[in-house]
Design an enzyme around this catalytic site. Structure first.
Site, PDB file in Angstrom:
ATOM      1  N   TYR A 142      46.906  32.874  41.178  1.00  0.00           N
ATOM      2  CA  TYR A 142      47.987  33.633  40.582  1.00  0.00           C
ATOM      3  C   TYR A 142      47.914  35.007  41.046  1.00  0.00           C
ATOM      4  O   TYR A 142      46.708  35.586  41.191  1.00  0.00           O
ATOM      5  CB  TYR A 142      48.498  33.402  39.096  1.00  0.00           C
ATOM      6  CG  TYR A 142      47.243  33.680  38.004  1.00  0.00           C
ATOM      7  CD1 TYR A 142      46.280  34.478  38.093  1.00  0.00           C
ATOM      8  CD2 TYR A 142      47.687  33.181  36.624  1.00  0.00           C
ATOM      9  CE1 TYR A 142      45.328  34.454  37.234  1.00  0.00           C
ATOM     10  CE2 TYR A 142      46.776  33.329  35.753  1.00  0.00           C
ATOM     11  CZ  TYR A 142      45.523  33.910  35.976  1.00  0.00           C
ATOM     12  OH  TYR A 142      44.852  34.315  35.043  1.00  0.00           O
ATOM     13  N   GLU A 143      48.880  35.831  40.795  1.00  0.00           N
ATOM     14  CA  GLU A 143      49.173  37.216  41.368  1.00  0.00           C
ATOM     15  C   GLU A 143      48.716  37.274  42.885  1.00  0.00           C
ATOM     16  O   GLU A 143      48.176  38.495  42.974  1.00  0.00           O
ATOM     17  CB  GLU A 143      48.581  38.069  40.143  1.00  0.00           C
ATOM     18  CG  GLU A 143      49.038  38.015  38.890  1.00  0.00           C
ATOM     19  CD  GLU A 143      48.879  39.286  37.904  1.00  0.00           C
ATOM     20  OE1 GLU A 143      48.478  40.257  38.554  1.00  0.00           O
ATOM     21  OE2 GLU A 143      48.777  38.917  36.680  1.00  0.00           O
ATOM     22  N   GLY A 144      49.058  36.483  43.717  1.00  0.00           N
ATOM     23  CA  GLY A 144      48.829  36.531  44.846  1.00  0.00           C
ATOM     24  C   GLY A 144      47.532  35.662  45.284  1.00  0.00           C
ATOM     25  O   GLY A 144      46.394  35.928  44.606  1.00  0.00           O
ATOM     26  N   ARG A 163      46.877  42.875  39.692  1.00  0.00           N
ATOM     27  CA  ARG A 163      45.574  42.237  40.478  1.00  0.00           C
ATOM     28  C   ARG A 163      44.349  42.938  39.975  1.00  0.00           C
ATOM     29  O   ARG A 163      43.361  42.197  39.804  1.00  0.00           O
ATOM     30  CB  ARG A 163      45.503  42.307  41.989  1.00  0.00           C
ATOM     31  CG  ARG A 163      46.769  41.580  42.599  1.00  0.00           C
ATOM     32  CD  ARG A 163      47.216  41.513  43.820  1.00  0.00           C
ATOM     33  NE  ARG A 163      48.381  40.840  44.308  1.00  0.00           N
ATOM     34  CZ  ARG A 163      49.116  41.138  45.061  1.00  0.00           C
ATOM     35  NH1 ARG A 163      49.094  41.975  45.930  1.00  0.00           N
ATOM     36  NH2 ARG A 163      50.213  40.169  45.454  1.00  0.00           N
TER      37      ARG A 163
END
Ligand code: CAA
Length: 381
Positions: free
Chosen positions: A364-366, A245
């Protein structure tokens, strides 16, 4: 507390900026148009600059720099081409870094060294059709089979998929255990029997970054390719994403900075009603807000990167940095399109690409919602 970059960090910024402007920027629009990944330009040349393993110790083929230097490099690449920024980010934070954090010495020698040197490219397989935000509901299975594990299932939306040789993949090893507790992590390489590629995604943005489905059909993986402890894979994934992140937040800051610079240059040039539009407060106040939000985002990224390198907890800091930076990138790039007006909407200027590229940083990536969940959980635990 020091707010200035070290000599080494400044040198990295200058070097990557110069390289990105001279080599990466000229083909960014065309690669986007053609949805073309150029490995020699977007990965091999990063390896030549020492970026593919920038944060790892020299004994593992890295450059021994800190996480902030890495964040700066991703920002500078993304300032001109977000696809190149995420190529580095997915390779380093989602594949090489978990092997560095959780790998055995022999796994580091075998897998981290070629990843750090850029001889091989890395990717991360977590997401599945029914396991996106709810990463713990992984359906891919790994079943003990003689001296190895038999993996079956598929992973979707894999950044660097199809191009990468090394994949960190999450699979359920204990069907009895509840949700996250029965998952383990594995290192899987192309060429292993039963490992193939599926659909390539056609996307709104980051179009010159490949996104592909990866498929495992009775894929036999050696026992020693388990990464970390059995059934501890969910934590491997979460810690990997804590670092990832920071990479995406850096990418978002780079996109926003690129869009701001385009908007400022245009506002100074473009004349309407007998003066440059920058002379209107309606425009200059917007530019001021854009610059302020970018600076706030950048400082949050620096803070998260600093905490990662200093050995402090950084899960919350990286979620906050990603939330702030991605929403800033979306806002700022949209404003940049508005300031450029019809030109902004046309492919003649890069701001429409930046706006399209910015959107994925909120996903993306949460997603932004997941970042709020991570931050909210930490606050109320
Ligand atoms: N570090 C270490 N451990 C952690 C952790 C962290 N950051 N976060 C959670 N854990 C641990 C918890 O302590 C807990 O441990 P115990 O069971 O031993 O107590 C366990 O993991 C489960 O935690 P939660 O109950 O919080 O788990 P959850 O199922 O509620 O999920 C979540 C939490 C934050 C929603 C998580 O599922 C998540 O991050 N989801 C988003 C997934 C994501 O980001 N996907 C992106 C895919 S990758 C990508 O986009 C790739 C690409 O190519 C660019």
């Amino acid at each position: 507390m020091k707010f200035e970059l070290s000599e080494e960090q400044s040198l990295i910024r200058d070097t990557v900026r110069e390289f990105a402007e001279a080599e990466i920027a000229p083909s960014a629009a065309q690669r986007d148009e053609e949805e073309r990944f150029d490995r020699s330009l977007m990965f091999d040349s990063l390896a030549e600059l020492g970026l593919t393993g920038i944060v790892f110790p020299e004994e593992y083929g890295g450059a021994g720099a800190d996480y902030l230097s890495y964040a700066i490099a991703v920002e500078e690449l993304s300032r001109v081409c977000a696809s190149t920024g995420v190529t580095l980010s997915a390779h380093l934070s989602l594949c090489a870094n978990p092997i560095y954090m959780f790998g055995t010495e022999s796994q580091k020698v075998k897998y981290l060294v070629p990843l750090a040197s850029g001889e091989k490219m890395g990717a991360f397989g977590l997401t599945e059709p029914a396991a996106g935000s709810d990463a713990g509901s992984t359906k891919t299975t790994a079943v003990k089979n003689g001296d190895g594990w038999l993996v079956n299932g598929s992973k979707i939306f894999i950044t660097n998929g199809g191009e990468a040789e090394t994949y960190v993949v999450l699979a359920r090893t204990d069907k009895e255990a509840k949700q996250q507790h029965g998952i383990s992590a594995f290192i899987i390489e192309t060429g292993m029997e039963g490992f193939s590629f599926g659909k390539k995604e056609i996307k709104l943005g980051i179009r010159s970054s490949p996104t592909m489905e990866i498929i495992f059909e009775n894929c036999l993986i050696p026992e020693e390719n388990m990464l970390g402890e059995e059934s501890e894979g969910f934590k491997v994934a979460m810690k990997t994403l804590d670092g990832g992140r920071i990479g995406i937040a850096s990418q978002a800051v780079g996109i926003a900075q690129g869009a701001l610079e385009q908007a400022v240059a245009y506002a100074k040039e473009r004349k309407q009603f007998d003066k440059p539009i920058a002379a209107f407060q309606g425009i200059s106040f917007q530019l001021a807000d854009m610059a302020t939000q970018i600076e706030a985002s950048r400082l949050m990224v620096y803070n998260a990167a600093y905490r990662a390198s200093a050995g402090l907890s950084y899960s919350q800091a990286s979620a906050m940095a990603k939330l702030m930076a991605s929403e800033t990138a979306m806002k700022v790039s949209t404003q940049a399109v508005q300031i450029l007006g019809g030109y902004g909407y046309s492919r003649e200027f890069p701001v429409e690409r930046m706006m399209r590229d910015a959107k994925i940083t909120e996903i993306y990536e949460g997603t932004s919602e997941i970042q709020r969940l991570v931050i909210g959980t930490a606050l109320t635990r």
